[in-house]
Design a protein around this motif. Structure first.
Motif, PDB file in Angstrom:
ATOM      1  N   ASP A 193     -74.313 -37.096  26.180  1.00 27.18           N
ATOM      2  CA  ASP A 193     -74.003 -38.431  25.660  1.00 27.18           C
ATOM      3  C   ASP A 193     -73.457 -38.351  24.239  1.00 27.18           C
ATOM      4  O   ASP A 193     -72.496 -39.034  23.887  1.00 27.18           O
ATOM      5  N   HIS A 194     -74.020 -37.468  23.441  1.00 24.66           N
ATOM      6  CA  HIS A 194     -73.577 -37.342  22.046  1.00 24.66           C
ATOM      7  C   HIS A 194     -72.143 -36.812  21.962  1.00 24.66           C
ATOM      8  O   HIS A 194     -71.320 -37.355  21.225  1.00 24.66           O
ATOM      9  N   SER A 195     -71.827 -35.765  22.719  1.00 22.86           N
ATOM     10  CA  SER A 195     -70.477 -35.185  22.644  1.00 22.86           C
ATOM     11  C   SER A 195     -69.432 -36.180  23.147  1.00 22.86           C
ATOM     12  O   SER A 195     -68.341 -36.272  22.579  1.00 22.86           O
ATOM     13  N   LEU A 196     -69.749 -36.930  24.188  1.00 20.07           N
ATOM     14  CA  LEU A 196     -68.804 -37.924  24.693  1.00 20.07           C
ATOM     15  C   LEU A 196     -68.622 -39.065  23.695  1.00 20.07           C
ATOM     16  O   LEU A 196     -67.508 -39.545  23.472  1.00 20.07           O
ATOM     17  N   GLU A 197     -69.707 -39.492  23.066  1.00 18.46           N
ATOM     18  CA  GLU A 197     -69.640 -40.535  22.044  1.00 18.46           C
ATOM     19  C   GLU A 197     -68.761 -40.096  20.877  1.00 18.46           C
ATOM     20  O   GLU A 197     -67.927 -40.864  20.387  1.00 18.46           O
ATOM     21  N   VAL A 198     -68.919 -38.865  20.436  1.00 21.54           N
ATOM     22  CA  VAL A 198     -68.120 -38.336  19.329  1.00 21.54           C
ATOM     23  C   VAL A 198     -66.638 -38.349  19.693  1.00 21.54           C
ATOM     24  O   VAL A 198     -65.789 -38.789  18.904  1.00 21.54           O
ATOM     25  N   LEU A 199     -66.293 -37.879  20.885  1.00 27.84           N
ATOM     26  CA  LEU A 199     -64.895 -37.837  21.301  1.00 27.84           C
ATOM     27  C   LEU A 199     -64.287 -39.230  21.430  1.00 27.84           C
ATOM     28  O   LEU A 199     -63.164 -39.473  20.974  1.00 27.84           O
ATOM     29  N   VAL A 200     -65.015 -40.149  22.039  1.00 25.60           N
ATOM     30  CA  VAL A 200     -64.497 -41.516  22.182  1.00 25.60           C
ATOM     31  C   VAL A 200     -64.306 -42.155  20.805  1.00 25.60           C
ATOM     32  O   VAL A 200     -63.263 -42.757  20.529  1.00 25.60           O
ATOM     33  N   ASN A 201     -65.271 -42.007  19.914  1.00 27.84           N
ATOM     34  CA  ASN A 201     -65.142 -42.576  18.568  1.00 27.84           C
ATOM     35  C   ASN A 201     -63.998 -41.929  17.793  1.00 27.84           C
ATOM     36  O   ASN A 201     -63.276 -42.613  17.061  1.00 27.84           O
TER      37      ASN A 201
ATOM     38  N   MET B 256     -67.724 -30.617  33.676  1.00 29.17           N
ATOM     39  CA  MET B 256     -66.628 -30.965  32.785  1.00 29.17           C
ATOM     40  C   MET B 256     -66.373 -32.464  32.911  1.00 29.17           C
ATOM     41  O   MET B 256     -66.710 -33.072  33.922  1.00 29.17           O
ATOM     42  N   VAL B 257     -65.776 -33.019  31.862  1.00 30.59           N
ATOM     43  CA  VAL B 257     -65.384 -34.433  31.919  1.00 30.59           C
ATOM     44  C   VAL B 257     -63.984 -34.570  31.335  1.00 30.59           C
ATOM     45  O   VAL B 257     -63.612 -33.858  30.405  1.00 30.59           O
ATOM     46  N   PHE B 258     -63.217 -35.462  31.934  1.00 33.03           N
ATOM     47  CA  PHE B 258     -61.894 -35.816  31.443  1.00 33.03           C
ATOM     48  C   PHE B 258     -61.964 -37.261  30.952  1.00 33.03           C
ATOM     49  O   PHE B 258     -62.386 -38.143  31.701  1.00 33.03           O
ATOM     50  N   ILE B 259     -61.565 -37.480  29.708  1.00 28.59           N
ATOM     51  CA  ILE B 259     -61.601 -38.816  29.107  1.00 28.59           C
ATOM     52  C   ILE B 259     -60.150 -39.273  28.945  1.00 28.59           C
ATOM     53  O   ILE B 259     -59.328 -38.546  28.377  1.00 28.59           O
ATOM     54  N   PHE B 260     -59.846 -40.457  29.450  1.00 20.65           N
ATOM     55  CA  PHE B 260     -58.486 -40.985  29.435  1.00 20.65           C
ATOM     56  C   PHE B 260     -58.366 -42.111  28.408  1.00 20.65           C
ATOM     57  O   PHE B 260     -59.224 -42.996  28.352  1.00 20.65           O
ATOM     58  N   PHE B 261     -57.295 -42.040  27.622  1.00 15.64           N
ATOM     59  CA  PHE B 261     -56.998 -43.038  26.599  1.00 15.64           C
ATOM     60  C   PHE B 261     -55.560 -43.512  26.783  1.00 15.64           C
ATOM     61  O   PHE B 261     -54.728 -42.792  27.340  1.00 15.64           O
ATOM     62  N   THR B 262     -55.268 -44.711  26.284  1.00 15.16           N
ATOM     63  CA  THR B 262     -53.908 -45.240  26.292  1.00 15.16           C
ATOM     64  C   THR B 262     -53.607 -45.855  24.929  1.00 15.16           C
ATOM     65  O   THR B 262     -54.516 -46.151  24.150  1.00 15.16           O
TER      66      THR B 262
ATOM     67  N   THR C 269     -63.449 -31.848  28.153  1.00 19.47           N
ATOM     68  CA  THR C 269     -64.525 -31.130  27.486  1.00 19.47           C
ATOM     69  C   THR C 269     -65.515 -30.616  28.520  1.00 19.47           C
ATOM     70  O   THR C 269     -65.732 -31.256  29.550  1.00 19.47           O
ATOM     71  N   SER C 270     -66.072 -29.466  28.235  1.00 16.89           N
ATOM     72  CA  SER C 270     -67.124 -28.927  29.105  1.00 16.89           C
ATOM     73  C   SER C 270     -68.505 -29.200  28.521  1.00 16.89           C
ATOM     74  O   SER C 270     -69.511 -28.886  29.145  1.00 16.89           O
ATOM     75  N   GLU C 271     -68.531 -29.789  27.332  1.00 18.34           N
ATOM     76  CA  GLU C 271     -69.805 -30.197  26.730  1.00 18.34           C
ATOM     77  C   GLU C 271     -70.067 -31.637  27.157  1.00 18.34           C
ATOM     78  O   GLU C 271     -69.551 -32.583  26.567  1.00 18.34           O
ATOM     79  N   VAL C 272     -70.849 -31.804  28.200  1.00 20.41           N
ATOM     80  CA  VAL C 272     -71.046 -33.112  28.817  1.00 20.41           C
ATOM     81  C   VAL C 272     -72.423 -33.652  28.457  1.00 20.41           C
ATOM     82  O   VAL C 272     -73.372 -33.573  29.230  1.00 20.41           O
TER      83      VAL C 272
END
Length: 60
Positions: A13-21, A46-52, A8-11
């Motif tokens: 706290d709220h946008s990251l929280e939404v994506l993680v949730n 930009m931020v890259f969020i990794f999940f498994t 995401t390029s929307e970096v």
């Protein structure tokens, strides 16, 4: 083990929280995140969020 990368390029706290949730609610486990910095700027561009998650497919 399966991996998912969300970018995401929307970096904020709220946008990251939404994506993680969103992705953890779908069964993915948060692993890590990595920021990509813009040259000459202190805020990440930009931020890259990794999940498994476990691969439930059985070997046949």
């Amino acid at each position: 083990m399966l991996y998912k990368v969300v970018e995401t390029s929307e970096v904020t706290d709220h946008s990251l929280e939404v994506l993680v949730n969103q992705w953890t609610a779908e069964g993915w486990h948060f692993d890590s995140l990595q920021f990509a910095m813009r040259e000459g700027n202190r805020r990440p561009g930009m931020v890259f969020i990794f999940f498994t998650r476990d691969d439930d497919r059985s070997d046949q």
